[in-house]
Design a protein around this motif. Structure first.
Motif, PDB file in Angstrom:
ATOM      1  N   ALA A 243     -11.769  63.227  76.944  1.00  0.00           N
ATOM      2  CA  ALA A 243     -12.748  64.218  76.493  1.00  0.00           C
ATOM      3  C   ALA A 243     -12.415  64.765  75.114  1.00  0.00           C
ATOM      4  O   ALA A 243     -13.288  65.282  74.410  1.00  0.00           O
ATOM      5  CB  ALA A 243     -12.841  65.351  77.509  1.00  0.00           C
ATOM      6  N   THR A 272     -17.343  64.406  73.904  1.00  0.00           N
ATOM      7  CA  THR A 272     -18.373  65.263  74.488  1.00  0.00           C
ATOM      8  C   THR A 272     -19.634  65.169  73.646  1.00  0.00           C
ATOM      9  O   THR A 272     -19.590  64.827  72.459  1.00  0.00           O
ATOM     10  CB  THR A 272     -17.911  66.735  74.537  1.00  0.00           C
ATOM     11  OG1 THR A 272     -17.596  67.163  73.202  1.00  0.00           O
ATOM     12  CG2 THR A 272     -16.679  66.890  75.423  1.00  0.00           C
ATOM     13  N   GLN A 304     -19.384  65.126  79.153  1.00  0.00           N
ATOM     14  CA  GLN A 304     -18.103  64.672  78.635  1.00  0.00           C
ATOM     15  C   GLN A 304     -17.691  63.365  79.292  1.00  0.00           C
ATOM     16  O   GLN A 304     -18.379  62.850  80.183  1.00  0.00           O
ATOM     17  CB  GLN A 304     -17.032  65.727  78.839  1.00  0.00           C
ATOM     18  CG  GLN A 304     -16.750  66.060  80.287  1.00  0.00           C
ATOM     19  CD  GLN A 304     -15.714  67.160  80.425  1.00  0.00           C
ATOM     20  OE1 GLN A 304     -15.362  67.844  79.466  1.00  0.00           O
ATOM     21  NE2 GLN A 304     -15.202  67.348  81.625  1.00  0.00           N
TER      22      GLN A 304
END
Length: 639
Positions: A243, A272, A304
């Motif tokens: 992420a 993300t 994400q």
């Protein structure tokens, strides 16, 4: 006051809802158990399932019965039987296939893969490790670090697993000897540093007795670390790390339920994404802005890594399956030539130069693998002689080679992004998965060589010659009459004022392909080069005739794929082997039968006849002249 032991229906409902909500939002850890044969991998997983209460009563009863029937040297339950499902596995007491099991604790959900320990099942182990966040590498405390321990450790590191647990198992069988444990850990640490493993977590366990599995064992008071389950609950998983990386999402499909909605669906590979973000679609390079991020249930504020979503854009730009949507100011690379590590997974060896389907994320392209730079000596990784010379890769071999695709693909090095750096190779004829690979980097020459546009295109070349370009591909055994018939066809076309050129197998080997022999790999390269020459001649507007044995269907299909639809005409000169051998104009069959000519098609090298040729001529039933006239009639009209 209400006795807390007796709860109302409302309180019970609240408890259930709270439990379901907690379970739904648990993180998922994927991990594997690996190591040498009989190190206790299946027993450990069985113990985890048992201790986490993931076994139903009927399963437990069946397990107890199976344990008595199989015979387990006095122990009440053989936990390995929970995982070893194949009859052959239970009979031999080994794991053959990858077994996946699910269990959960109060803090986390788990999917664990029990990977086989035998060297011959290395490809199965690679399959299990390819999606894992963590690896539990087991060592039998009595045996120490073995060859397969090293092999599996190297593969885990190669496949990008950075969370490694060294579980020194069967401590009960050495009376929980700390000195023996410390010696094993020290030996493994020396090896691990040599192959690039920066850190690992070691722990003494007994899968059978349960020592240090769910709680610290009084038998190893000298061990100050956490038990295995507690470590698994706390370790950071890849999704959290992914992420933090730049946004990438391979497009799986275009979501168009109606005229008012158009979105691009896929699994977020890294980073993300939010509404308003600037994105770039690759390989085209078109840019736009995210209008909305949609999931089941409605729009999301943010998505994400690890989430499947549909992204809607502000602009109507070209985007389809196989494209990658990425953050605009930090896009991934695009290339058609790479260096890669390849794990070969098929009984038939790699054929350098042969075209395979390459699947990378949602992209599918045709790819060829060059002769390996070297094969990795897996039994001596990090030591002298860990690189071996190799001309191909056999089953379970691992090597480094250059890979070329027929068009640019979007990628990142595997070390940075598994989704855009890992690929599989598929045999075009059988559809078998034959290899798995990890991209390292694009080759510099791929970035320095660009296609130069020209003012006169292939259509104008063809119009000047007043004809439609074609490649007439004659294939058949040596002595079938390919060259003779191709020559007759060219004479007939010449009489019709057609512009032609005949590429004959023997003639080409005097010049362009004089450096090639007759191994399968050389035959493949021979046809690849001829295909490229034939394509250039077709671009010039010519009718090209090629007379080559071209024994493999895959390479004939490769040349067909180089050309526009309808321009490649496969002509099968169908002559039985005994007839071709009886002719033996060049004396080649005689030499082959005497062992003086190796890799001769039809004798000790295979010929794969076309399954659906465009034209078939039988030289037993037709004269060369009749065959030529028949071919000319089938390819007409030529304008």
């Amino acid at each position: 006051m209400t006795d807390p032991i007796y709860k109302t229906d409302a309180l019970i409902a609240d408890d259930i809802e709270a439990y379901l909500d907690q379970h739904q939002h648990k993180t998922m850890l994927r991990f594997i158990t690996c190591g040498s044969v009989d190190d206790g991998k299946s027993t450990l997983i069985g113990r985890l399932l048992y201790d986490s209460k993931m076994i139903f009563e009927d399963q437990l009863a069946a397990l107890e019965n199976d344990s008595k029937r199989v015979g387990t040297q006095g122990q009440e339950i053989d936990f390995a039987l929970l995982v070893d499902g194949l009859a052959a596995e239970r009979e031999q007491g080994i794991t053959i296939d990858v077994a996946y099991r699910f269990f959960s604790t109060e803090k986390r959900k788990f999917i664990v893969a029990d990977c086989p320990g035998h060297e011959q099942y290395t490809r199965n182990m690679v399959t299990g490790a390819s999606t894992a966040d963590l690896a539990v590498i087991l060592i039998d405390a009595r045996k120490g670090v073995l060859v397969q321990t090293r092999r599996h450790s190297y593969l885990c590191h190669l496949l990008g697993i950075r969370n490694i647990v060294l579980a020194v198992n069967k401590m009960d069988l050495i009376d929980y000897d700390q000195a023996r444990y410390d010696a094993i850990v020290a030996e493994y640490e020396t090896f691990a540093k040599g192959i690039g493993i920066e850190s690992f977590t070691a722990m003494p366990i007994s899968g059978f007795k349960g020592d240090n599995i769910t709680a610290n064992s009084p038998n190893t008071r000298w061990y100050e670390g956490a038990p295995l389950v507690q470590h698994l609950e706390a370790v950071e998983i890849n999704a959290a790390h992914d992420a933090e990386k730049p946004f990438r999402m391979p497009v799986q499909w275009v979501n168009r339920p109606n005229l008012d909605f158009r979105g691009f669906s896929g699994l977020v590979a890294s980073g993300t994404v939010r509404a308003g973000d600037s994105i770039r679609v690759l390989p085209s390079g078109h840019t736009s802005t995210v209008k909305s991020v949609v999931a089941y249930g409605g729009d999301l504020d943010m998505a994400q890594a690890g989430q499947s979503v549909t992204i809607c854009l502000e602009d109507e730009i070209d985007c389809s399956r196989g494209n990658v949507i990425a953050v605009a100011d930090a896009p991934p690379e695009v290339s058609d030539q790479f260096e890669a590590t390849i794990v070969w997974m098929d009984e038939e060896a790699l054929l350098p130069g042969r075209g395979y389907w390459m699947k990378l994320a949602s992209q599918t392209v045709s790819a060829t693998v060059a002769e390996p730079k070297y094969e990795i000596n897996i039994n001596n990784v990090g030591g002298p002689g860990d690189h071996l010379a190799a001309k191909t890769l056999e089953l379970n071999s691992i090597g480094v080679a250059e890979v070329t695709t027929d068009r640019p693909v979007v990628f990142e090095p595997y070390a940075d992004n598994r989704a855009l750096g890992g690929f599989i190779l598929i045999d075009k004829i059988t559809n078998r998965t034959v290899g798995a690979g990890m991209l390292h980097f694009s080759l510099r020459r791929a970035q320095n060589v660009h296609w130069q546009a020209t003012s006169i295109d292939r259509d104008e070349h063809a119009n000047l010659k007043n004809q439609k370009p074609k490649v007439l591909w004659f294939t058949g055994l040596s002595g079938s009459g390919k060259s003779t018939i191709a020559n007759e066809v060219e004479l007939a076309l010449n009489a019709m004022n057609r512009h032609t050129f005949l590429l004959d197998g023997d003639n080409i080997r005097h010049g362009l392909n004089k450096d090639l022999g007759f191994t399968d790999a050389d035959r493949i390269e021979n046809i690849r080069r001829i295909g490229e020459v034939a394509k250039l001649m077709a671009d010039a507007g010519l009718i090209v005739l090629t007379a080559f044995i071209s024994p493999f269907r895959a390479e004939r299909q490769m040349v067909r794929d180089m050309l526009p639809e309808g321009e490649f005409v496969e002509i099968f000169v169908d002559t039985p082997l005994e007839v071709a051998e009886a002719r033996d104009v060049k004396g080649l069959y005689k030499k082959a039968r005497e062992g003086k000519l190796k890799n001769f098609t039809g004798i000790d090298s295979p010929y794969e006849p076309p399954e659906r040729p465009d034209i078939t001529v039988n030289t037993v039933e037709m004269t060369p002249s009749e065959a030529a006239q028949y071919i000319v009639s089938k390819i007409a009209p030529l304008k």
